[in-house]
Design a protein around this motif. Structure first.
Motif, short mmCIF file in Angstrom:
data_model
loop_
_atom_site.label_atom_id
_atom_site.label_comp_id
_atom_site.label_asym_id
_atom_site.label_seq_id
_atom_site.Cartn_x
_atom_site.Cartn_y
_atom_site.Cartn_z
N PHE A 66 0.83 -1.20 0.00
CA PHE A 66 0.00 0.00 0.00
C PHE A 66 0.87 1.25 0.00
O PHE A 66 1.69 1.46 0.89
CB PHE A 66 -0.93 0.01 1.21
N GLN A 67 0.65 2.10 -1.01
CA GLN A 67 1.45 3.32 -1.19
C GLN A 67 0.68 4.50 -0.59
O GLN A 67 -0.06 5.21 -1.27
CB GLN A 67 1.75 3.53 -2.66
N ALA A 160 -10.06 7.80 3.04
CA ALA A 160 -9.78 7.02 1.83
C ALA A 160 -8.99 5.75 2.15
O ALA A 160 -9.28 4.67 1.63
CB ALA A 160 -9.01 7.88 0.83
N VAL A 161 -7.97 5.87 3.02
CA VAL A 161 -7.21 4.69 3.44
C VAL A 161 -8.12 3.74 4.21
O VAL A 161 -8.10 2.51 3.99
CB VAL A 161 -6.00 5.10 4.30
N THR A 162 -8.92 4.29 5.11
CA THR A 162 -9.84 3.47 5.90
C THR A 162 -10.81 2.73 4.99
O THR A 162 -11.13 1.55 5.22
CB THR A 162 -10.60 4.35 6.90
N TYR A 336 2.77 -0.88 4.39
CA TYR A 336 2.40 0.52 4.17
C TYR A 336 3.68 1.32 3.97
O TYR A 336 4.56 1.33 4.84
CB TYR A 336 1.65 1.09 5.38
N HIS A 337 3.79 1.97 2.80
CA HIS A 337 4.93 2.86 2.55
C HIS A 337 4.40 4.29 2.53
O HIS A 337 3.63 4.67 1.64
CB HIS A 337 5.62 2.51 1.24
N MET A 338 4.80 5.08 3.49
CA MET A 338 4.20 6.40 3.72
C MET A 338 5.04 7.52 3.13
O MET A 338 6.26 7.48 3.18
CB MET A 338 4.04 6.62 5.23
N GLY A 339 4.32 8.54 2.57
CA GLY A 339 5.01 9.75 2.13
C GLY A 339 4.75 10.20 0.71
O GLY A 339 5.35 11.16 0.26
N TRP A 340 3.83 9.56 -0.01
CA TRP A 340 3.60 9.88 -1.42
C TRP A 340 2.86 11.20 -1.62
O TRP A 340 2.73 11.66 -2.76
CB TRP A 340 2.80 8.77 -2.08
N ASP A 341 2.32 11.79 -0.59
CA ASP A 341 1.50 13.00 -0.72
C ASP A 341 2.31 14.14 -1.34
O ASP A 341 3.31 14.58 -0.78
CB ASP A 341 0.98 13.41 0.67
N ALA A 342 1.88 14.64 -2.50
CA ALA A 342 2.70 15.59 -3.26
C ALA A 342 1.89 16.81 -3.68
O ALA A 342 1.61 17.02 -4.86
CB ALA A 342 3.30 14.91 -4.49
N VAL A 379 -0.46 -10.32 -5.22
CA VAL A 379 0.32 -9.12 -4.91
C VAL A 379 -0.45 -7.91 -5.41
O VAL A 379 -0.93 -7.90 -6.55
CB VAL A 379 1.72 -9.17 -5.56
N ILE A 380 -0.57 -6.89 -4.57
CA ILE A 380 -1.32 -5.68 -4.90
C ILE A 380 -0.42 -4.47 -4.65
O ILE A 380 0.30 -4.42 -3.65
CB ILE A 380 -2.59 -5.55 -4.03
N TRP A 381 -0.47 -3.50 -5.55
CA TRP A 381 0.32 -2.27 -5.43
C TRP A 381 -0.59 -1.09 -5.74
O TRP A 381 -1.20 -1.03 -6.79
CB TRP A 381 1.48 -2.29 -6.42
N GLY A 382 -0.67 -0.11 -4.82
CA GLY A 382 -1.47 1.07 -5.11
C GLY A 382 -1.78 1.87 -3.86
O GLY A 382 -1.57 1.41 -2.73
#
Length: 483
Positions: A66-67, A160-162, A336-342, A379-382
């Protein structure tokens, strides 16, 4: 309703019931009108036992990358040449159609389009378009299914994550991993069925609450167990100073005796769950150090996943750990990989984070494939939503941002019954609306349950008089992505 039936339904014996009711026969009459399972959650009468699915499953386990923060699909997956041609021009009102905006752009008077700073090219036999920031993913593009037509109602990060994790924007529901733990049971009695790994990059980090991997109203044995980097992967797991394994075993045996007495007295299912948790923690004292010790990994593994895989707590190390957990029977591994907020510095943030996750994500696919595990591992990515095609705030060539965009975004899936080498769904030439094969969050969740042999409308749990499910009251299996 007899007293015997009533006491069974309320999970308490006659003495406890009468002492608490304290108003005699009148309370019995009132109790006969109560919903039988009002005071305790219980599986639906038609629910199959744990580990028994509705039909033959195609997947046995999940690794969900999860990104968090929402990567920009327009720089990574969704090629839109028109945005470069119309760079700086106003987004047509006919395209936006009055869509709800976040508080960060709702008061903008202008919505200038911005093209992707990244170049795109086609890759593999499938000819899928990928941004130049994903060179490793481009090498496994024929093993993955790219879904460009995801959409959600949630417009801010936490709901949205929830929503993605629990099927509802409001907190309190069981997470997807908990639902699968509830339905499937565990393959390894020495490890939890549901494990959680966290990593973070640099920048604007959106916080994550532990409730998003919580069990909600399901028994607590189904909650996600977080594994941390460092000498103590699971907090409070090891024996305190001065306590050896024999002493701990005797203490747990005596505690189990007391808990069984309580369970017989009150009939509370949570007491049984607590006994199971204590026993699991005891077994994990050996199993967790073994699975988190990479000393038995060959050098080729670290080369495959990248140099960061030798640093505990990084995304790459967690991908390698996820494979090790899956090998040992853990049903659901959530990264969970955190920090994509741009909202600002989109070019810098997207470059950094793509570099952080690209090699390890592709390596995980290749590693599972080499070990013969990919066919049974989903495997899921997103992320939780996508990014707008217009600029947030004032545009500067090297420092601009994109706002949240729930109307269309991209994820990818692989293995575990997913059709490889396809691109599913399509957005308009502005990358703003879906024009073909929309996939809602509940459709995504229904499809995952289907891959594990469950009809999402039948995997339910009765709580406070209502039948709950992961997909709430909607969702359809996306048959076009199934192998």
């Amino acid at each position: 309703m007899s007293v015997e039936i009533l006491k069974s339904a309320l999970n308490m014996n006659r003495r406890t019931f009468l002492s608490r009711a304290s108003i005699g026969v009148g309370s019995l009459a009132l109790g006969s009108l109560l919903v039988p399972d009002l005071f305790s959650g219980k599986p639906d009468e038609d629910q199959l036992p744990a580990g028994v699915s509705h039909f033959a499953p195609k997947a046995k386990r999940v690794i969900y990358l999860f990104q968090s923060g929402a990567p920009s699909q327009l720089e990574l997956f969704d090629h839109k040449p028109l945005l470069r041609k119309m760079h700086g021009q106003e987004l047509p009102a006919s395209i936006r159609m009055g869509q709800r905006l976040t508080g960060m752009t709702a008061f903008q008077k202008s919505f200038p389009l911005i093209g992707s700073f990244a170049d795109f090219a086609q890759h593999g036999q499938s000819g899928a378009w990928l941004g130049e920031l994903l060179p490793f993913t481009s090498k496994v593009v024929d093993d993955i299914c790219i879904i460009r037509s995801m959409h959600t109602e949630a417009i801010n990060h936490d709901p949205a994550v929830t929503f993605f994790q629990t099927g509802n924007q409001q907190p309190g529901r069981p997470s997807m991993g908990s639902w699968l733990s509830y339905g499937l049971g565990s393959e390894n009695k020495n490890l939890p069925a549901f494990c959680v790994l966290l990593s973070r990059g640099q920048g604007d980090i959106q916080p994550l609450a532990s409730r998003i991997w919580g069990n909600g109203f399901l028994d607590s044995i189904h909650q996600g167990v977080q594994l941390r980097s460092g000498h103590e992967p699971v907090l409070y797991l090891q024996n305190p100073d001065g306590t050896d394994s024999l002493s701990r075993r005797k203490m747990l045996d005596h505690l189990a005796t007391l808990n069984h007495m309580q369970e017989e007295e009150f009939g509370d299912p949570e007491i049984t769950a607590r006994i199971s948790q204590y026993e699991m923690a005891y077994r994990m004292q050996t199993s967790v150090p073994e699975v988190t010790d990479f000393s038995d990994e060959p050098e080729s593994s670290f080369k495959l996943y990248g140099a960061d895989s030798m640093q505990p707590g990084t995304f790459a190390a967690n991908c390698l750990l996820a494979r090790r957990l899956s090998e040992r029977g853990v049903r659901f591994v959530q990264l969970y990989h955190m920090g994509w907020d741009a909202h600002t510095d989109l070019p810098g943030t997207t470059r950094r984070f793509a570099k952080n996750v690209d090699q390890a994500s592709a390596a995980l696919i290749q590693d599972l494939k080499n070990r013969g595990m990919l066919d049974e591992t989903l495997v899921i990515w997103g992320g939780e939503f996508g990014r707008t095609n217009y600029c947030q705030g004032t545009y500067k060539p090297d420092d601009y941002g994109r706002d949240h965009h729930p109307r269309c975004f991209t994820i990818w899936m692989a293995g575990g019954g997913i059709k490889p080498g396809i691109t599913y769904g399509e957005t308009d030439e502005f990358g703003y609306n879906i024009i073909k094969d929309p996939v809602h969050v509940h459709d995504f969740q229904a499809t995952i349950l289907h891959l594990f042999g469950y009809d999402h409308e039948k995997l339910i749990f009765k709580h406070q008089g209502r039948r709950y499910r992961l997909t709430d009251v909607s969702g359809h299996v996306v048959k076009g992505i199934l192998a």
